[in-house]
Write an enzyme that holds these catalytic residues in place. Structure first.
Site, PDB file in Angstrom:
ATOM      1  N   CYS A 102       0.845  -1.200   0.000  1.00  0.00           N
ATOM      2  CA  CYS A 102       0.000   0.000   0.000  1.00  0.00           C
ATOM      3  C   CYS A 102       0.881   1.252   0.000  1.00  0.00           C
ATOM      4  CB  CYS A 102      -0.910  -0.038   1.226  1.00  0.00           C
ATOM      5  SG  CYS A 102      -2.152   1.260   1.259  1.00  0.00           S
ATOM      6  N   CYS A 103       1.903   1.266   0.874  1.00  0.00           N
ATOM      7  CA  CYS A 103       2.815   2.419   0.917  1.00  0.00           C
ATOM      8  C   CYS A 103       3.604   2.547  -0.382  1.00  0.00           C
ATOM      9  CB  CYS A 103       3.807   2.272   2.079  1.00  0.00           C
ATOM     10  SG  CYS A 103       3.161   2.751   3.679  1.00  0.00           S
ATOM     11  N   CYS A 187      -1.318   8.653   7.261  1.00  0.00           N
ATOM     12  CA  CYS A 187      -2.656   8.236   6.828  1.00  0.00           C
ATOM     13  C   CYS A 187      -3.475   7.799   8.049  1.00  0.00           C
ATOM     14  CB  CYS A 187      -2.541   7.066   5.869  1.00  0.00           C
ATOM     15  SG  CYS A 187      -1.634   7.424   4.361  1.00  0.00           S
ATOM     16  N   CYS A 190      -3.365   4.206   9.631  1.00  0.00           N
ATOM     17  CA  CYS A 190      -2.083   3.740  10.159  1.00  0.00           C
ATOM     18  C   CYS A 190      -1.492   4.713  11.164  1.00  0.00           C
ATOM     19  CB  CYS A 190      -1.091   3.536   9.009  1.00  0.00           C
ATOM     20  SG  CYS A 190      -1.720   2.479   7.692  1.00  0.00           S
ATOM     21  N   CYS A 213       7.596   3.962   5.755  1.00  0.00           N
ATOM     22  CA  CYS A 213       6.750   3.692   4.586  1.00  0.00           C
ATOM     23  C   CYS A 213       7.572   3.149   3.422  1.00  0.00           C
ATOM     24  CB  CYS A 213       6.004   4.947   4.170  1.00  0.00           C
ATOM     25  SG  CYS A 213       7.089   6.272   3.602  1.00  0.00           S
TER      26      CYS A 213
END
Ligand code: SF4
Length: 220
Positions: A102-103, A187, A190, A213
């Site tokens: 995702c990162c 975000c 997180c 990240c």
């Protein structure tokens, strides 16, 4: 007499002024508008407000972050460039199942694509932020997709207190979530507030082994 805090601020300003002059049009600052990035954005606004401030618009920011970023850019006449995640780049809630991917899709790849147009990347990393950042230098070369770029961290030697003092001294507005205990703001899925005694970045990916990240893994 020049105080240590004033000396740090002068040094950071000199570094950034030198870079903007030495690499005209080739310098970019990345900022998430939570802490040290505000210091650097404030300094940059007094040197070259046309230099881009790259903001990773992951799609998962707190609404307060987006609103604050827009107000800040307007107040200091900054040229903020939102780096959006490609539409439908990841399955829903990938942050739960594969946060590294995702990162990578929402942060690392968009930043690397944006940096193709620059020779200097300024960031607000500090040594005192976490164990993984203890050894960062003020300037490093980083190879991104086979191309060397100068990565500059003018706040490497600063403490959190130095950042707070600079922002207060220069009457720079603060991210509204700071007063709610968020000491590092990323975000929303997180990020949690921290409690006294925890590290500044303890609220990021809390409960997992993930601490970065991936944007700054080369430094770490
Ligand atoms: S911080 Fe969380 S939501 Fe944001 S890109 Fe990384 S894994 Fe995804």
């Amino acid at each position: 007499m020049t105080t240590p805090a004033a000396r740090l601020a002068m040094d950071a300003k000199e570094i950034m002024r030198f870079l903007v002059r030495a690499y005209p049009g080739r310098v970019a600052l990345s900022a998430s508008f939570g802490g040290g990035g505000l210091v650097l954005a404030h300094i940059l606004s007094g040197i070259d407000a046309d230099a881009p401030v790259l903001f990773l618009d992951t799609g998962y920011h707190f609404p307060e972050t987006i609103a604050f970023k827009n107000r800040f850019a307007q107040r200091y006449h900054l040229r903020v460039v939102d780096l959006a995640t490609p539409v439908d780049a990841t399955p829903a809630e990938l942050y739960r199942t594969d946060p590294d991917r995702c990162c990578r899709v929402r942060k690392v790849e968009p930043m690397h694509r944006a940096l193709e147009g620059f020779d200097v990347w300024i960031t607000a990393l500090r040594r005192d932020q976490s164990e993984t950042r203890r050894a960062i230098a003020v300037m490093e070369h980083q190879v991104i997709d086979g191309r060397a770029i100068l990565k500059v961290m003018p706040l490497a030697n600063w403490s959190r207190h130095d950042v707070e003092e600079y922002l207060a001294t220069h009457d720079v507005p603060l991210h509204p979530l700071l007063e709610m205990g968020y000491t590092s703001i990323g975000c929303w899925p997180c990020t949690r507030p921290t409690v006294e005694g925890e590290g500044e970045r303890a609220g990021r990916w809390s409960g997992t082994n993930k601490t970065e990240c991936g944007l700054h893994s080369a430094n770490a």
